[in-house]
Write a protein that holds these residues in place. Sequence first.
Motif, PDB file in Angstrom:
ATOM      1  N   ILE A  77       5.012  -1.312  -3.006  1.00 46.93           N
ATOM      2  CA  ILE A  77       3.855  -0.935  -3.808  1.00 46.93           C
ATOM      3  C   ILE A  77       4.251  -0.525  -5.227  1.00 46.93           C
ATOM      4  CG2 ILE A  77       2.094   0.889  -4.020  1.00 46.93           C
ATOM      5  CD1 ILE A  77       1.827   0.722  -0.941  1.00 46.93           C
ATOM      6  N   ARG A  78       5.365   0.177  -5.365  1.00 52.69           N
ATOM      7  CA  ARG A  78       5.780   0.739  -6.657  1.00 52.69           C
ATOM      8  C   ARG A  78       5.802  -0.293  -7.789  1.00 52.69           C
ATOM      9  NH1 ARG A  78       9.591   3.457  -4.823  1.00 52.69           N
ATOM     10  NH2 ARG A  78       8.539   5.453  -4.780  1.00 52.69           N
ATOM     11  N   PRO A  79       6.416  -1.477  -7.627  1.00 50.79           N
ATOM     12  CA  PRO A  79       6.445  -2.428  -8.751  1.00 50.79           C
ATOM     13  C   PRO A  79       5.055  -2.900  -9.177  1.00 50.79           C
ATOM     14  CG  PRO A  79       7.956  -3.124  -7.003  1.00 50.79           C
ATOM     15  CD  PRO A  79       7.186  -1.957  -6.490  1.00 50.79           C
ATOM     16  N   VAL A  80       4.144  -3.021  -8.238  1.00 53.20           N
ATOM     17  CA  VAL A  80       2.787  -3.444  -8.569  1.00 53.20           C
ATOM     18  C   VAL A  80       2.103  -2.374  -9.416  1.00 53.20           C
ATOM     19  CG1 VAL A  80       0.512  -3.986  -7.594  1.00 53.20           C
ATOM     20  CG2 VAL A  80       2.594  -4.867  -6.499  1.00 53.20           C
ATOM     21  N   ILE A  81       2.199  -1.145  -8.985  1.00 54.31           N
ATOM     22  CA  ILE A  81       1.563  -0.052  -9.726  1.00 54.31           C
ATOM     23  C   ILE A  81       2.222   0.135 -11.091  1.00 54.31           C
ATOM     24  CG2 ILE A  81       1.220   2.462  -9.728  1.00 54.31           C
ATOM     25  CD1 ILE A  81       0.393   2.194  -6.831  1.00 54.31           C
ATOM     26  N   GLU A  82       3.534   0.048 -11.130  1.00 57.08           N
ATOM     27  CA  GLU A  82       4.239   0.192 -12.412  1.00 57.08           C
ATOM     28  C   GLU A  82       3.834  -0.914 -13.387  1.00 57.08           C
ATOM     29  OE1 GLU A  82       8.682   0.994 -14.198  1.00 57.08           O
ATOM     30  OE2 GLU A  82       8.496   0.288 -12.132  1.00 57.08           O
ATOM     31  N   ARG A  83       3.739  -2.144 -12.901  1.00 50.20           N
ATOM     32  CA  ARG A  83       3.351  -3.272 -13.762  1.00 50.20           C
ATOM     33  C   ARG A  83       1.942  -3.056 -14.311  1.00 50.20           C
ATOM     34  NH1 ARG A  83       0.319  -7.393 -12.256  1.00 50.20           N
ATOM     35  NH2 ARG A  83       0.790  -7.151 -10.051  1.00 50.20           N
ATOM     36  N   LEU A  84       1.018  -2.639 -13.462  1.00 50.11           N
ATOM     37  CA  LEU A  84      -0.353  -2.413 -13.932  1.00 50.11           C
ATOM     38  C   LEU A  84      -0.425  -1.244 -14.904  1.00 50.11           C
ATOM     39  CD1 LEU A  84      -2.266  -3.149 -10.635  1.00 50.11           C
ATOM     40  CD2 LEU A  84      -2.183  -4.556 -12.704  1.00 50.11           C
ATOM     41  N   TRP A  85       0.361  -0.196 -14.661  1.00 46.97           N
ATOM     42  CA  TRP A  85       0.392   0.933 -15.594  1.00 46.97           C
ATOM     43  C   TRP A  85       0.912   0.473 -16.963  1.00 46.97           C
ATOM     44  CZ3 TRP A  85       4.616   3.761 -17.731  1.00 46.97           C
ATOM     45  CH2 TRP A  85       4.231   4.924 -18.416  1.00 46.97           C
ATOM     46  N   GLU A  86       1.969  -0.330 -16.957  1.00 47.53           N
ATOM     47  CA  GLU A  86       2.506  -0.840 -18.226  1.00 47.53           C
ATOM     48  C   GLU A  86       1.487  -1.710 -18.947  1.00 47.53           C
ATOM     49  OE1 GLU A  86       6.123  -2.733 -16.932  1.00 47.53           O
ATOM     50  OE2 GLU A  86       7.251  -0.841 -16.992  1.00 47.53           O
ATOM     51  N   GLN A  87       0.623  -2.397 -18.185  1.00 46.66           N
ATOM     52  CA  GLN A  87      -0.435  -3.224 -18.775  1.00 46.66           C
ATOM     53  C   GLN A  87      -1.661  -2.392 -19.156  1.00 46.66           C
ATOM     54  OE1 GLN A  87      -1.274  -6.199 -15.798  1.00 46.66           O
ATOM     55  NE2 GLN A  87       0.637  -7.279 -16.164  1.00 46.66           N
ATOM     56  N   ARG A  88      -1.578  -1.076 -18.884  1.00 46.96           N
ATOM     57  CA  ARG A  88      -2.670  -0.146 -19.165  1.00 46.96           C
ATOM     58  C   ARG A  88      -3.931  -0.508 -18.379  1.00 46.96           C
ATOM     59  NH1 ARG A  88      -1.565   3.396 -22.779  1.00 46.96           N
ATOM     60  NH2 ARG A  88      -3.681   3.714 -23.525  1.00 46.96           N
ATOM     61  N   THR A  89      -3.716  -0.896 -17.134  1.00 48.52           N
ATOM     62  CA  THR A  89      -4.798  -1.274 -16.229  1.00 48.52           C
ATOM     63  C   THR A  89      -4.721  -0.375 -15.019  1.00 48.52           C
ATOM     64  OG1 THR A  89      -4.609  -3.564 -16.961  1.00 48.52           O
ATOM     65  CG2 THR A  89      -5.796  -3.174 -14.905  1.00 48.52           C
ATOM     66  N   TRP A  90      -5.701   0.506 -14.856  1.00 47.36           N
ATOM     67  CA  TRP A  90      -5.641   1.435 -13.736  1.00 47.36           C
ATOM     68  C   TRP A  90      -6.996   1.610 -13.055  1.00 47.36           C
ATOM     69  CZ3 TRP A  90      -3.114   2.798 -18.353  1.00 47.36           C
ATOM     70  CH2 TRP A  90      -3.938   3.302 -19.352  1.00 47.36           C
ATOM     71  N   ASP A  91      -7.831   0.590 -13.089  1.00 50.31           N
ATOM     72  CA  ASP A  91      -9.123   0.678 -12.410  1.00 50.31           C
ATOM     73  C   ASP A  91      -8.968   0.298 -10.930  1.00 50.31           C
ATOM     74  OD1 ASP A  91     -10.286  -2.371 -12.081  1.00 50.31           O
ATOM     75  OD2 ASP A  91      -8.912  -2.130 -13.784  1.00 50.31           O
ATOM     76  N   PRO A  92      -9.811   0.860 -10.067  1.00 52.17           N
ATOM     77  CA  PRO A  92      -9.693   0.613  -8.629  1.00 52.17           C
ATOM     78  C   PRO A  92      -9.814  -0.851  -8.216  1.00 52.17           C
ATOM     79  CG  PRO A  92     -11.094   2.524  -9.009  1.00 52.17           C
ATOM     80  CD  PRO A  92     -10.827   1.897 -10.352  1.00 52.17           C
ATOM     81  N   VAL A  93     -10.692  -1.605  -8.857  1.00 48.93           N
ATOM     82  CA  VAL A  93     -10.885  -3.008  -8.461  1.00 48.93           C
ATOM     83  C   VAL A  93      -9.606  -3.813  -8.687  1.00 48.93           C
ATOM     84  CG1 VAL A  93     -12.167  -5.124  -8.981  1.00 48.93           C
ATOM     85  CG2 VAL A  93     -13.372  -2.940  -8.846  1.00 48.93           C
TER      86      VAL A  93
END
Length: 120
Positions: free
Chosen positions: A16-32
Motif C-alpha cells: 500500500i505504501r508506494p501507492v499512497i506515497e505516489r498519490l501524495w507526491e501528485q498532490r492527490t488525496w481524495d477518497p475516490v
Amino acid sequence: MGPAHAQDAEREAARIRPVIERLWEQRTWDPVTLRTALLRLGYREERVTQDGKRLGGRLTVTTMSPRWKDDGYVTPEGTRVALRVHDDACVSAFVQKSNFEVRTNGPYPETGCFEPPYGH
C-alpha cells in the motif's frame, strides 16, 4: 497481534505504501482516487451490516475525521484507509496535504482498524 499476522500486515503495508506515497507526491488525496488505486491492487471493499456483521471485503477508504478548530468542527482535506489483514491485524493509513502515513496495528474495539478520533 501474533507474529505471523504481524508479518502479513507488514507485507500488505509494503504494497500500500508506494501507492499512497505516489498519490501524495501528485498532490492527490481524495477518497475516490485512493479507493480506485487500492482496488487495482486486488483488494475488495469491506461490507458491514448495520449491526456490525462483516459480509466480506477487507478495505475501507473514507474522508478524514472531523477535527475541532477555532469555533467548530472541520473535516481536513485528505483520506483515511483501513485494511483488515486478519481479525487481529490491520494496516491503517492516511494521506493529506502535509504528509502521509502507513502503519500496522491491531483493531480497536470502537472503530475497527481506524484509530478512534478521541481518547481510547
